[in-house]
Write an enzyme that holds these catalytic residues in place. Structure first.
Site, short mmCIF file in Angstrom:
data_model
loop_
_atom_site.label_atom_id
_atom_site.label_comp_id
_atom_site.label_asym_id
_atom_site.label_seq_id
_atom_site.Cartn_x
_atom_site.Cartn_y
_atom_site.Cartn_z
N HIS A 75 0.84 -1.20 0.00
CA HIS A 75 0.00 0.00 0.00
C HIS A 75 0.87 1.25 0.00
O HIS A 75 1.74 1.40 0.85
CB HIS A 75 -0.92 0.00 1.23
CG HIS A 75 -2.12 -0.87 1.05
ND1 HIS A 75 -3.30 -0.67 1.74
CD2 HIS A 75 -2.34 -1.93 0.23
CE1 HIS A 75 -4.19 -1.58 1.36
NE2 HIS A 75 -3.63 -2.36 0.45
N TYR A 204 -9.21 5.44 7.62
CA TYR A 204 -9.36 5.76 9.05
C TYR A 204 -10.41 6.86 9.14
O TYR A 204 -10.24 7.93 8.54
CB TYR A 204 -8.04 6.26 9.63
CG TYR A 204 -6.98 5.19 9.77
CD1 TYR A 204 -6.16 4.84 8.70
CD2 TYR A 204 -6.78 4.53 10.98
CE1 TYR A 204 -5.18 3.86 8.83
CE2 TYR A 204 -5.80 3.54 11.11
CZ TYR A 204 -5.01 3.22 10.04
OH TYR A 204 -4.04 2.24 10.17
N PRO A 296 -4.29 0.30 18.99
CA PRO A 296 -4.02 -0.20 17.63
C PRO A 296 -4.03 0.87 16.53
O PRO A 296 -3.53 0.60 15.43
CB PRO A 296 -5.12 -1.23 17.40
CG PRO A 296 -6.18 -0.91 18.40
CD PRO A 296 -5.51 -0.28 19.57
N LYS A 300 0.98 -0.19 15.12
CA LYS A 300 2.39 -0.25 15.53
C LYS A 300 2.75 -1.49 16.35
O LYS A 300 3.93 -1.83 16.48
CB LYS A 300 2.75 0.99 16.36
CG LYS A 300 2.74 2.28 15.58
CD LYS A 300 3.92 2.36 14.65
CE LYS A 300 3.79 3.44 13.62
NZ LYS A 300 4.24 3.07 12.30
N TYR A 388 3.76 6.77 10.18
CA TYR A 388 2.99 5.58 9.80
C TYR A 388 3.89 4.52 9.16
O TYR A 388 3.78 3.33 9.47
CB TYR A 388 1.87 5.99 8.83
CG TYR A 388 0.82 4.92 8.65
CD1 TYR A 388 -0.26 4.81 9.53
CD2 TYR A 388 0.90 4.01 7.60
CE1 TYR A 388 -1.22 3.83 9.37
CE2 TYR A 388 -0.07 3.02 7.44
CZ TYR A 388 -1.13 2.94 8.33
OH TYR A 388 -2.08 1.96 8.17
P1 FAD Z 1 1.42 -12.20 21.52
O1 FAD Z 1 0.96 -12.21 20.13
O2 FAD Z 1 0.45 -11.87 22.58
O3 FAD Z 1 2.06 -13.62 21.81
C1 FAD Z 1 2.42 -14.03 23.10
C2 FAD Z 1 2.34 -15.54 23.19
O4 FAD Z 1 2.75 -15.96 24.49
C3 FAD Z 1 0.92 -16.04 23.01
O5 FAD Z 1 0.89 -17.04 22.02
C4 FAD Z 1 0.53 -16.57 24.38
O6 FAD Z 1 -0.35 -17.66 24.32
C5 FAD Z 1 1.88 -16.97 24.94
N1 FAD Z 1 1.91 -17.00 26.40
C6 FAD Z 1 1.33 -16.13 27.26
N2 FAD Z 1 1.56 -16.50 28.53
C7 FAD Z 1 2.31 -17.62 28.47
C8 FAD Z 1 2.84 -18.48 29.47
N3 FAD Z 1 2.65 -18.25 30.77
N4 FAD Z 1 3.55 -19.56 29.07
C9 FAD Z 1 3.75 -19.80 27.75
N5 FAD Z 1 3.25 -19.02 26.75
C10 FAD Z 1 2.53 -17.95 27.12
N6 FAD Z 1 -1.54 -4.73 16.51
C11 FAD Z 1 -1.64 -4.08 15.39
O7 FAD Z 1 -0.61 -3.58 14.90
N7 FAD Z 1 -2.87 -3.98 14.77
C12 FAD Z 1 -3.99 -4.57 15.29
O8 FAD Z 1 -5.06 -4.50 14.72
C13 FAD Z 1 -3.93 -5.26 16.48
N8 FAD Z 1 -5.01 -5.84 17.04
C14 FAD Z 1 -4.87 -6.51 18.24
C15 FAD Z 1 -5.98 -7.10 18.85
C16 FAD Z 1 -5.84 -7.76 20.08
C17 FAD Z 1 -7.05 -8.40 20.74
C18 FAD Z 1 -4.58 -7.82 20.71
C19 FAD Z 1 -4.41 -8.54 22.05
C20 FAD Z 1 -3.48 -7.24 20.07
C21 FAD Z 1 -3.61 -6.58 18.85
N9 FAD Z 1 -2.53 -5.98 18.20
C22 FAD Z 1 -2.64 -5.32 17.06
C23 FAD Z 1 -1.22 -6.04 18.72
C24 FAD Z 1 -0.41 -7.14 18.05
O9 FAD Z 1 -1.23 -8.21 17.71
C25 FAD Z 1 0.64 -7.52 19.05
O10 FAD Z 1 1.48 -6.37 19.22
C26 FAD Z 1 1.45 -8.73 18.69
O11 FAD Z 1 0.63 -9.88 18.75
C27 FAD Z 1 2.60 -8.88 19.65
O12 FAD Z 1 3.20 -10.12 19.48
P2 FAD Z 1 3.83 -10.87 20.71
O13 FAD Z 1 4.40 -12.12 20.14
O14 FAD Z 1 4.72 -9.96 21.45
O15 FAD Z 1 2.64 -11.19 21.72
C1 DHB Z 2 -5.39 -3.08 11.09
C2 DHB Z 2 -5.33 -2.75 12.40
C3 DHB Z 2 -4.88 -1.50 12.76
O1 DHB Z 2 -4.79 -1.15 14.04
C4 DHB Z 2 -4.52 -0.57 11.82
O2 DHB Z 2 -4.12 0.66 12.20
C5 DHB Z 2 -4.56 -0.91 10.51
C6 DHB Z 2 -5.00 -2.18 10.16
C7 DHB Z 2 -5.87 -4.43 10.71
O3 DHB Z 2 -6.16 -5.25 11.58
O4 DHB Z 2 -6.02 -4.67 9.53
#
Ligand code: FAD
Ligand code: DHB
Length: 433
Positions: A75, A204, A296, A300, A388
């Site tokens: 994009h 947005y 979100p 980021k 962004y």
């Molecule tokens: P996570 O993806 O949370 O992974 C952590 C892992 O650790 C999980 O699989 C969990 O099961 C595991 N874990 C937890 N505790 C334990 C334990 N005690 N023992 C073993 N394993 C464990 N970011 C965006 O940029 N855009 C979005 O739209 C967006 N939407 C989101 C919606 C939700 C509901 C959430 C929660 C987050 C969202 N985010 C979004 C943020 C983005 O998804 C996260 O920043 C990203 O997943 C971070 O990755 P991570 O691996 O650090 O954490």
């Molecule tokens: C999506 C989520 C976001 O927070 C964003 O800023 C852009 C896209 C997504 O889930 O597609």
């Protein structure tokens, strides 16, 4: 009790843990990943969708970029909608050619899982009751239970990639952590559907009825979000109610083009800004959501997780290959500088685009004036675009070089980083000795 040995024990098989495992594997460092959920559960969580160029490059470096380049959508801009009017933010034009990639977190996680399995690397899914010990010593340990059998991993380092609710951060004594947090008074209701997106690019929307985001996963799969009160429950939102509300927040063109359909997934996510300092506690390091959360808006979260993990993998490789602690010592400060930049942008963009009803109509007027300014200012548009598409990976180093031109400022900064680690170390020692 069964005992295993590895160089880096990684807790969590989300994007942070899996990407770290892959980067370390390619550098010859041995890892074991422990994940509390099953692989299918991890893949079932619908989250982020937009990758910065830095994250795309990291996935390439990890050797898992092929499908992303084939199926992901590049994009060059996105649209901002306000008072029913749209303005395109030309990311490519405003940043000297930078773009973002639309590729879902689910797909990226699947690619990383498959690469790990293909390389025969050890991941324990369904690992119960993970506990971490002795991370303030030379010999950290991680224990867990699998199928009723107790296991212990002896390791050199622990990487806490276990997300916001993980065990690693909560195992650190409170006194060793400084927490910064803001909880927003609303959430995002997300809906995924196999319908063509309403627009080629993301939109947005700041509307009188609240924020909305039109995003996508492919040319046939859409992801939409609505700002909703925190008191709303997802079961109360039928698909029809969702489409109806989205349609009201769109403009006439959007309403005409919107294709509705059955939801594949619907969920409500609360919005939070959260950072802890530092991110290193002896031989345990936090990366991704374990150490920080952004609202979100601006996409980021996943991108920050990817760059934390890059810095962490570089630090471990430096330790094993060059026998140097420098990367390990610099990890926390290096990540935090980048994290705070993204936190600031996500907070600002959230404040600009959402309705804060409790603050009265004056806030809507402030937002209107700011959007009016941004949309008519090249400097304003460039500032949004630069933030962004994200910072380059060597932002910290560049920043550091600039600071070193001012010795007195630099000294103050270096002192504070050391102070941060010694404060944390003292607090850990007080608890464990
Ligand atoms: P996570 O993806 O949370 O992974 C952590 C892992 O650790 C999980 O699989 C969990 O099961 C595991 N874990 C937890 N505790 C334990 C334990 N005690 N023992 C073993 N394993 C464990 N970011 C965006 O940029 N855009 C979005 O739209 C967006 N939407 C989101 C919606 C939700 C509901 C959430 C929660 C987050 C969202 N985010 C979004 C943020 C983005 O998804 C996260 O920043 C990203 O997943 C971070 O990755 P991570 O691996 O650090 O954490
Ligand atoms: C999506 C989520 C976001 O927070 C964003 O800023 C852009 C896209 C997504 O889930 O597609």
């Amino acid at each position: 009790m069964r005992t295993q040995r590895t160089q880096v024990a990684i807790v969590g098989a989300g994007p942070s843990g899996l990407l770290l495992g892959q980067l370390l594997h390619r550098a010859g460092v041995h890892t074991i990943i422990l994940e509390r959920q099953t692989g299918d559960y991890v893949l079932g969580r619908i989250r982020a969708g937009v990758l910065e160029q830095v994250s795309v490059d990291l996935l390439d470096e990890a050797g898992v970029g092929a499908r992303m380049h084939k199926e992901g959508l590049v994009h060059c801009g996105f649209e901002l909608m306000f008072e029913g009017r749209r303005q395109r933010v030309d990311l490519h034009g405003l940043t000297g050619g930078k773009t973002v990639m639309v590729y879902g977190q689910t797909e990226l996680t699947r690619d990383l899982m498959e690469a790990r399995a293909a390389a025969g690397l050890f991941t324990v899914y369904d690992a119960q009751d993970v506990r971490i010990y002795d991370f303030d010593t030379e010999k950290p340990r991680v224990c867990y239970r699998k199928d009723g059998v107790e296991h212990e991993i002896a390791c050199d380092f622990i990487a806490g990639c276990d997300g916001f609710h993980g065990v690693c951060r909560s195992s650190v004594p409170r006194a060793a952590i400084t927490e910064f947090e803001k909880v927003y008074p609303f959430g995002w209701l997300g809906l995924l559907s196999d319908t063509p997106p309403v627009c080629d690019e993301l939109i947005y929307i700041n509307s009188e009825r609240g924020f909305a985001l039109c995003s996508q996963r492919s040319r046939t799969r859409s992801r939409y979000y609505l700002q909703v009160p925190l008191t709303d429950r997802v079961e109360e939102w039928t698909d029809e109610a969702f489409w109806d509300e989205l349609s009201r927040r769109l403009d006439d063109e959007g309403r005409d083009k919107l294709v509705t359909g059955r939801s594949l997934e619907k969920s409500i996510a609360p919005l939070r800004s959260f950072v802890i300092e530092p991110l290193r506690f002896g031989r345990m390091f936090l990366a991704g959501d374990a150490g920080h959360i952004v609202p979100p808006t601006g996409a980021k979260g996943l991108n920050l997780a990817a760059t934390d993990v890059k810095y962490l993998s570089m630090a471990f490789v430096e330790y094993y290959v060059d026998k140097s602690q420098a990367g390990i010592d610099a990890y926390s400060a290096r990540c935090l500088r980048r994290i705070w930049r993204a936190e600031r942008f996500s907070w600002w963009f959230t404040a600009l685009m959402h309705r804060f009803s409790e603050d009265g109509p004056i806030v809507g007027k402030f937002q209107a004036a700011e959007l009016d300014y941004l949309m008519h200012s090249q400097a304003g548009l460039r500032s949004i675009a630069e933030n962004y598409v994200g910072l380059p990976l060597d932002f910290g180093e560049h920043h550091e070089r600039q600071r070193s031109a001012h010795p007195s400022e630099f000294c103050g900064h270096a002192g504070s980083v050391e102070g941060e680690h010694s404060r944390a170390a003292a607090a850990i020692a007080a608890r464990f000795n």
